[in-house]
Design a protein around this motif. Structure first.
Motif, PDB file in Angstrom:
ATOM      1  N   LEU A 130      46.378  52.169  48.780  1.00 41.66           N
ATOM      2  CA  LEU A 130      47.045  51.544  47.705  1.00 41.66           C
ATOM      3  C   LEU A 130      45.628  51.397  46.645  1.00 41.66           C
ATOM      4  O   LEU A 130      44.863  50.498  46.946  1.00 41.66           O
ATOM      5  CB  LEU A 130      47.797  50.550  47.453  1.00 41.66           C
ATOM      6  CG  LEU A 130      48.195  49.743  46.104  1.00 41.66           C
ATOM      7  CD1 LEU A 130      49.093  50.835  45.159  1.00 41.66           C
ATOM      8  CD2 LEU A 130      48.890  48.510  46.286  1.00 41.66           C
ATOM      9  N   VAL A 131      45.500  51.935  45.505  1.00 39.69           N
ATOM     10  CA  VAL A 131      44.152  51.388  44.490  1.00 39.69           C
ATOM     11  C   VAL A 131      44.946  50.636  43.354  1.00 39.69           C
ATOM     12  O   VAL A 131      45.883  51.339  42.844  1.00 39.69           O
ATOM     13  CB  VAL A 131      43.658  52.837  44.091  1.00 39.69           C
ATOM     14  CG1 VAL A 131      42.429  52.398  43.314  1.00 39.69           C
ATOM     15  CG2 VAL A 131      42.824  53.443  45.355  1.00 39.69           C
ATOM     16  N   MET A 132      44.664  49.560  43.115  1.00 40.40           N
ATOM     17  CA  MET A 132      45.214  48.751  42.001  1.00 40.40           C
ATOM     18  C   MET A 132      43.997  47.971  41.363  1.00 40.40           C
ATOM     19  O   MET A 132      43.747  46.928  41.618  1.00 40.40           O
ATOM     20  CB  MET A 132      45.848  47.777  42.643  1.00 40.40           C
ATOM     21  CG  MET A 132      46.914  47.339  41.645  1.00 40.40           C
ATOM     22  SD  MET A 132      48.548  46.407  42.722  1.00 40.40           S
ATOM     23  CE  MET A 132      49.123  45.635  41.678  1.00 40.40           C
ATOM     24  N   PRO A 133      43.614  48.808  40.190  1.00 40.92           N
ATOM     25  CA  PRO A 133      42.307  48.210  39.549  1.00 40.92           C
ATOM     26  C   PRO A 133      42.579  47.387  38.401  1.00 40.92           C
ATOM     27  O   PRO A 133      41.732  46.918  37.524  1.00 40.92           O
ATOM     28  CB  PRO A 133      41.819  49.497  39.043  1.00 40.92           C
ATOM     29  CG  PRO A 133      42.772  50.376  38.843  1.00 40.92           C
ATOM     30  CD  PRO A 133      43.728  50.448  40.096  1.00 40.92           C
ATOM     31  N   SER A 134      44.038  47.056  38.043  1.00 36.52           N
ATOM     32  CA  SER A 134      44.437  46.441  37.056  1.00 36.52           C
ATOM     33  C   SER A 134      43.669  45.032  36.544  1.00 36.52           C
ATOM     34  O   SER A 134      43.051  44.109  37.531  1.00 36.52           O
ATOM     35  CB  SER A 134      45.930  45.801  37.337  1.00 36.52           C
ATOM     36  OG  SER A 134      46.063  45.134  38.493  1.00 36.52           O
ATOM     37  N   TRP A 135      43.482  44.827  35.342  1.00 34.90           N
ATOM     38  CA  TRP A 135      42.800  43.566  35.039  1.00 34.90           C
ATOM     39  C   TRP A 135      43.608  42.466  34.895  1.00 34.90           C
ATOM     40  O   TRP A 135      43.164  41.136  34.999  1.00 34.90           O
ATOM     41  CB  TRP A 135      42.407  43.834  33.477  1.00 34.90           C
ATOM     42  CG  TRP A 135      41.169  44.634  33.191  1.00 34.90           C
ATOM     43  CD1 TRP A 135      41.539  45.963  32.612  1.00 34.90           C
ATOM     44  CD2 TRP A 135      39.884  44.485  33.231  1.00 34.90           C
ATOM     45  NE1 TRP A 135      40.218  46.763  32.705  1.00 34.90           N
ATOM     46  CE2 TRP A 135      39.343  45.780  32.902  1.00 34.90           C
ATOM     47  CE3 TRP A 135      39.202  43.724  33.641  1.00 34.90           C
ATOM     48  CZ2 TRP A 135      37.961  46.079  32.932  1.00 34.90           C
ATOM     49  CZ3 TRP A 135      37.747  43.469  33.706  1.00 34.90           C
ATOM     50  CH2 TRP A 135      37.049  44.810  33.292  1.00 34.90           C
ATOM     51  N   LEU A 136      45.031  42.432  34.916  1.00 31.07           N
ATOM     52  CA  LEU A 136      45.767  41.433  35.042  1.00 31.07           C
ATOM     53  C   LEU A 136      47.177  41.567  35.669  1.00 31.07           C
ATOM     54  O   LEU A 136      47.750  42.807  35.329  1.00 31.07           O
ATOM     55  CB  LEU A 136      46.015  40.936  33.465  1.00 31.07           C
ATOM     56  CG  LEU A 136      47.004  39.810  33.454  1.00 31.07           C
ATOM     57  CD1 LEU A 136      46.022  38.468  33.866  1.00 31.07           C
ATOM     58  CD2 LEU A 136      47.153  39.373  31.786  1.00 31.07           C
TER      59      LEU A 136
END
Length: 234
Positions: A130-136
């Motif tokens: 899982l790639v999860m680059p979210s800022w928040l």
């Protein structure tokens, strides 16, 4: 006029306290829970001719999809067979589509569109990572769903991600596609590393997961305490 606030993470509590100058001692942290059997996915990713990473998220701005083309461009030579599957429509984020077009990367992305939770869990369970680059994130349910399924997570280097994943996660700067690519490649190119990381995230889930019964009990105890102090909970 508010006596207390409840949130789902320590990171959120700290942010609210700082932003609104709200007394940190009046913010109660009650994490959420994750439904689903922990043994539904093998530690090994699916050995299909089409390996992929995925990002289970809506098209909200803070999800930071825009870093993904740089990541996939960096992976093109190292892992040419690897796809990136997204749970949004192809035209949901114009900036993402423009960057994919500019880099000629359409063959490296698969747009699933919005999916049911069962489909999301299937996508996660068969993914290399899982790639999860979210800022928040308020809680970051996919972090826990991936860990439950024994799927490694490459996340943006943010406090809420560290709170969820601890040392079990791999991290990259939110705006650095090359850093995400490096972490993904370490899993995609080394089955032993991927297998080891999968065991670590599953152990992390076992250590941190809560049931809905535990969550509801904590809220009830909080309401009873508030009622006892004020006579009325508001």
């Amino acid at each position: 006029s508010i006596d207390q606030v409840t949130v789902q993470t320590q990171d959120m509590a700290d942010r609210i306290s700082t932003r609104f100058r709200f007394d940190r001692s009046r913010i109660l942290v009650v994490p959420s829970a994750v439904d689903g059997p922990g043994d539904r996915a093998p530690v090994e990713p699916a050995t299909t001719p089409n390996p992929y990473i995925c990002y289970v998220a809506s098209a909200s701005r803070h999800k930071n999809f825009e870093v993904l083309p740089a990541m996939m461009a960096a992976l093109r030579e190292r892992c040419p067979e690897l796809k990136c599957r997204l749970t949004i429509h192809r035209d949901a984020i114009p900036a993402l589509a423009e960057e994919i077009e500019a880099r000629s990367l359409w063959d490296q992305f698969v747009f699933e569109g919005p999916v049911t939770r069962d489909r999301a869990l299937t996508l996660l369970g068969e993914a290399t990572a899982l790639v999860m680059p979210s800022w928040l994130e308020s809680f970051g349910l996919p972090y826990y769903e991936a860990m439950m399924l024994g799927v490694p997570v490459v996340a943006a280097e943010r406090g809420f991600a560290r709170e969820a994943l601890g040392d079990a996660g791999l991290y990259a700067h939110p705006s650095r596609g090359d850093e995400f690519a490096e972490a993904v490649a370490s899993l995609a190119q080394d089955p032993a590393e991927r297998r080891s990381r999968a065991l670590v995230v599953r152990a992390r889930f076992d250590d941190t997961a809560r049931t809905w019964e535990q969550v509801s009990s904590r809220y009830l105890a909080f309401l009873e305490e508030l009622h006892g102090r004020r006579g009325v909970a508001r």
